[in-house]
Design an enzyme around this catalytic site. Structure first.
Site, PDB file in Angstrom:
ATOM      1  CG  HIS A  28      -4.505  16.272  -3.176  1.00 54.85           C
ATOM      2  ND1 HIS A  28      -3.434  15.620  -3.753  1.00 54.85           N
ATOM      3  CD2 HIS A  28      -4.382  16.513  -2.060  1.00 54.85           C
ATOM      4  CE1 HIS A  28      -2.648  15.289  -3.133  1.00 54.85           C
ATOM      5  NE2 HIS A  28      -3.131  15.700  -1.829  1.00 54.85           N
ATOM      6  CG  HIS A  70       2.419  17.848  -0.249  1.00 59.50           C
ATOM      7  ND1 HIS A  70       3.581  17.114   0.179  1.00 59.50           N
ATOM      8  CD2 HIS A  70       1.416  17.537   0.483  1.00 59.50           C
ATOM      9  CE1 HIS A  70       2.662  15.968   0.761  1.00 59.50           C
ATOM     10  NE2 HIS A  70       1.448  16.224   0.767  1.00 59.50           N
TER      11      HIS A  70
END
Length: 326
Positions: A28, A70
């Site tokens: 992630h 992100h």
């Protein structure tokens, strides 16, 4: 992806002893539990730790270059407010889309903080090294070259970030991402790559209008997160999951969508998704953000043995790799 596990109960850990294929470990934002997220260094560390796939969240620069961040904002992971104090919008935020690639490259990436400058995960990286923003193509090249040199096939897992917002700004992010994949021969269902997005309408457009061949994953949020115009409550129903399976290969649910946090029982989402042939890649396992009294072993047992998920997004690649290969 942004939400962590809320709470889990030992009473939920009624584990079956059935064997299953080894699930995927999805890094992630790279090895974000150890180094600033989405940097080339974080990606390299995730590769070294044995991730099966490494995530790249993609947004677009002012000059049309896909970069790996992100958020559409810059202020929580870079020093943009110090370097370009006059470049914020009326809402007080700094947007990647307002900066050229050269300007973005001049920023220093740091460990994620809140808008008050407080580090979100206090025990993570605390140094002041000069990490920088990577382009999507730089990360493709890095992983490709590491694969070549180490004879691996570690995959890519890009997310098309905020496509509706980008379109409102006059930028078709999906076309840019697909063009990048096609340039590198990655728009291919047989390659080690998944493309994910929270926006169901956009994934249908990517598949049906833009002709994508790559494997697609529908991310599932909550309606009050305002991630996209998608109604996630409806999308999680059996009828919609069946429809979804005609467009995508799997779902990426938030972990509490798989387990009722009041009763600590499975919600049925995993069972229903598997019943229509969808893979399940939930997010996000963070060993430094577990509920009090719950161990990482218990959480991973619940996800892999009880719910039988097909993969897991994690900030801690090494922990999940060790668990699955113990």
């Amino acid at each position: 992806m942004k939400k962590s596990i809320l709470s889990l109960s030992l009473g939920a850990l009624l584990l079956s002893q059935v064997s299953w294929a080894t699930p995927l470990v999805i890094a992630h934002r790279g090895a974000s539990g150890y180094l600033p997220e989405h940097t080339m260094e974080s990606t390299t560390l995730a590769f070294a730790m044995g991730a099966d796939f490494i995530e790249q969240d993609v947004v677009i620069s002012k000059d049309g270059v896909p970069v790996v961040l992100h958020d559409i904002h810059l202020d929580t992971v870079t020093n943009v407010a110090d370097k370009f104090p006059l470049r914020k919008r009326e809402d007080g935020r700094y947007y990647a889309l307002d900066f050229t690639l050269a300007e973005l490259k001049s920023l220093t990436v740091h460990e994620r903080s809140d808008l008050d400058g407080k580090q979100v995960f206090q025990q993570r990286y605390q140094g002041t090294a000069q990490f920088t923003i990577a382009t999507f193509e730089e990360q493709i090249e890095l992983i490709t070259q590491l694969n070549r040199q180490f004879d691996k096939n570690i995959g890519f897992y890009p997310e098309i970030k905020s496509p509706a917002w980008h379109l409102e700004q006059g930028v078709d992010i999906s076309k840019i991402v697909l063009a990048t994949l096609r340039k590198h021969g990655l728009d291919d269902a047989n390659k080690a790559i998944y493309v994910q997005c929270f926006d169901y309408a956009e994934l249908k457009r990517v598949r049906n209008d833009l002709g994508a061949k790559v494997k697609l994953i529908q991310l599932l949020g909550e309606n009050d997160w305002d991630e996209s115009p998608t109604d996630y409550d409806v999308l999680r129903t059996p009828a919609k999951l069946k429809e979804l399976a005609t467009v995508v290969q799997g779902i990426g649910p938030w972990i509490p969508q798989l387990v009722d946090m009041q009763t600590m029982q499975p919600t049925g989402l995993a069972k229903n998704a598997h019943a229509v042939g969808l893979d399940i890649h939930p997010y996000t396992f963070r060993q430094d953000a577990l509920p009090e009294g719950v161990t990482k072993q218990q959480v991973l047992d619940l996800l892999f043995k009880d719910l039988k998920v097909d993969g897991l997004f994690t900030d801690f690649t090494d922990t999940v790799v060790d668990y699955l290969h113990d």
